[in-house]
Design an enzyme around this catalytic site. Structure first.
Site, PDB file in Angstrom:
ATOM      1  N   HIS A   1       0.812  -1.228   0.000  1.00 46.08           N
ATOM      2  CA  HIS A   1       0.000   0.000   0.000  1.00 46.08           C
ATOM      3  C   HIS A   1       0.843   1.276   0.000  1.00 46.08           C
ATOM      4  O   HIS A   1       0.301   2.363  -0.156  1.00 46.08           O
ATOM      5  CB  HIS A   1      -0.933   0.038   1.215  1.00 46.08           C
TER       6      HIS A   1
ATOM      7  N   ASP B   1      -4.791 -12.724   3.510  1.00 42.18           N
ATOM      8  CA  ASP B   1      -6.029 -12.210   4.092  1.00 42.18           C
ATOM      9  C   ASP B   1      -7.257 -12.451   3.208  1.00 42.18           C
ATOM     10  O   ASP B   1      -8.364 -12.050   3.572  1.00 42.18           O
ATOM     11  CB  ASP B   1      -5.898 -10.729   4.470  1.00 42.18           C
TER      12      ASP B   1
HETATM   13 ZN   LIG Z   1      -4.219  -7.146   2.721  1.00 38.69          ZN
END
Ligand SMILES: [Zn+2]
Length: 314
Positions: free
Chosen positions: A129, A249
């Site tokens: 990110h 995830d």
């Molecule tokens: Zn993630």
């Protein structure tokens, strides 16, 4: 040849504060599972603090970004300091962040030189990110993108691909690779979900391939998206190295998202990417840990992923 595992005890010292999902126990859970006999043939190395790490970070993060993070991370911090709502720095974060990048650089050196068949970097903080000029989503430096840029500059890899199966879209890697046709970014991710990017229409210069999935999608839809959208493009691209942004995830047990993957899906995607690496680049894969927040699911999924890397690299 063997599979290289790169990690470091300091990764537990990156303290994100109480209740934060991206926590030190993630490393402890993975350490425990990878201590099993099944993994005794891994080559194990500590993630280094390299002299060239800041130079390599600067290739991905321009301007004053590195200095900004350094100033915050090495200044006086009482406990933890929030860069944004999710992204936290503690006194142990600077060393962890530099060694996380260093693990990727070391992994690239090992697979490009033929010293290892492939590598898994068990690191935190994660990276995908972190944009060129912005830390976000638990990430400080864009570990996978930095590794890819390094492979080009230092090992003569002409084309580098990052394949990202974390449940979140890797906006940072996409941002850094956006306008370079010799850098490929392919991602499956849940959408809508944090960080909000990752639509199919985001294509860079024809080098970005996003395959968004919907909440509730399971392995069948995941594999279909991968096979229809990521793999043909990756095959056409013809990578000299594949870096995996390995987030776990998308597992059905993960508390941060709503895909329904299981360990067998992570085995499938690892085999599939490794097969593409065998066809194009002597099996060179450097996998870097991203997300995964249910400790049991994370540990089991990493075990399957690393075992698969060992099997394909043997
Ligand atoms: Zn993630």
């Amino acid at each position: 040849m063997s599979t290289l595992l790169i990690t470091h005890p300091c990764f537990v010292d990156h303290d994100t504060g109480p209740g934060h999902p991206e926590r030190a126990d993630r490393m402890r859970a993975i350490d425990k599972v990878l201590s099993h006999d099944v993994f005794k043939d891994l080559i194990r190395e500590e993630a280094p603090l390299r002299d060239d790490v800041e130079e390599e970070i600067s290739r991905a993060h321009g301007g004053t970004y590195l200095e900004k993070i350094r100033t915050i991370a090495t200044g006086p911090i009482n406990g933890t300091r929030h860069i944004d709502a999710d992204t936290v720095i503690s006194p142990g974060s600077w060393e962890a962040a530099l060694r996380a990048v260093g693990a990727g650089l070391e992994g690239v050196d090992a697979v490009m030189s033929g010293r290892a068949a492939n590598a898994f970097c068990q690191v935190r903080p994660p990276g995908h990110h972190a944009e060129s000029n912005r830390a976000m989503g638990f990430c400080l430096f864009s570990n996978a993108a930095i590794s890819g840029l390094y492979a080009r500059v230092k090992h003569g890899a002409e084309r580098v691909a990052v394949v990202d199966f974390d449940v979140h879209h890797g906006n940072g890697t996409q941002d850094i690779f956006w306008s370079d046709k010799d850098l490929f970014y392919g991602s499956t991710h849940q959408m809508p979900l944090f960080p909000g990017t990752g639509a199919q229409g985001e294509m860079g210069v024809g080098n970005i391939f996003n395959a968004p999935l919907r909440a509730g999608d399971a392995g069948e839809r995941f594999r279909e998206a991968f096979e229809s959208r990521i793999l043909p493009a990756l095959h056409n691209f013809g990578p000299d190295l594949i870096v995996i942004s390995a987030g776990f995830d998308a597992h059905q047990a993960d508390p941060l998202a709503n895909l329904e993957l299981v360990e067998a899906d992570f085995m499938w995607v690892t085999e599939t990417v490794a097969d593409m690496a065998n066809r194009h680049c002597h099996g060179r894969v450097v996998s870097m840990l991203e997300g995964g927040y249910d400790l049991t699911a994370l540990a089991r999924s990493v075990a399957v992923h690393v075992k698969t890397l060992m099997d394909v690299g043997a």
